[in-house]
Scaffold this active site. Sequence first.
Site, PDB file in Angstrom:
ATOM      1  N   GLU A  99       0.864  -1.165   0.000  1.00 20.29           N
ATOM      2  CA  GLU A  99       0.000   0.000   0.000  1.00 20.29           C
ATOM      3  C   GLU A  99       0.901   1.215   0.000  1.00 20.29           C
ATOM      4  OE1 GLU A  99      -3.293   2.707   0.499  1.00 20.29           O
ATOM      5  OE2 GLU A  99      -1.204   2.821   1.031  1.00 20.29           O
ATOM      6  N   GLU A 108       6.029   6.864  -4.801  1.00 18.32           N
ATOM      7  CA  GLU A 108       6.833   5.942  -3.998  1.00 18.32           C
ATOM      8  C   GLU A 108       7.405   4.765  -4.790  1.00 18.32           C
ATOM      9  OE1 GLU A 108       5.459   5.074  -0.025  1.00 18.32           O
ATOM     10  OE2 GLU A 108       3.816   6.500  -0.248  1.00 18.32           O
TER      11      GLU A 108
END
Length: 152
Positions: A99, A108
């Site tokens: 996640e 990310e």
Amino acid sequence: IYVHEMMLAAEVRVCSYQCVIQRTIKPGEVVVDLGMGTGMLSFFAARQKPRKIYAIDHSDFIDVARKIAEHNQIDNVQFVKTNSRNFMPEEKVDVILHEQIGEQLFDENMIENVLDLKHRILKKTGHILPGKFEIFHEPVSIKNDYKVPFLW
């Protein structure tokens, strides 16, 4: 902390992860939680009695997750403070949880990190959760009054 609070407050998101983890993870399996943050996904997985859960995060927030696990007597999670590219478990894994989506899906290095782990450590019969996404865009917002608050 604010970002983690927002994620934990998203009831649909949390319930969706909990349901898919209950359906997918089986007792005795080996699980990796990539970018585990608060550890929520690892803790949901722990209820399914996997043999081992590797909770990977490169930030100091891993200490917070470790304290949460201790407080809740969760003992089948091994916390690993490292970049996922440097992580090599003793055996191939059955499930990769992640996640690290961010606000725009591609934050990310999510795709690169998940694919790296998939090719290096996931069994051929393994699962990646989540494994697919839908993207919705709001192309124009004329007035701030028309924007939907993040935590509605």
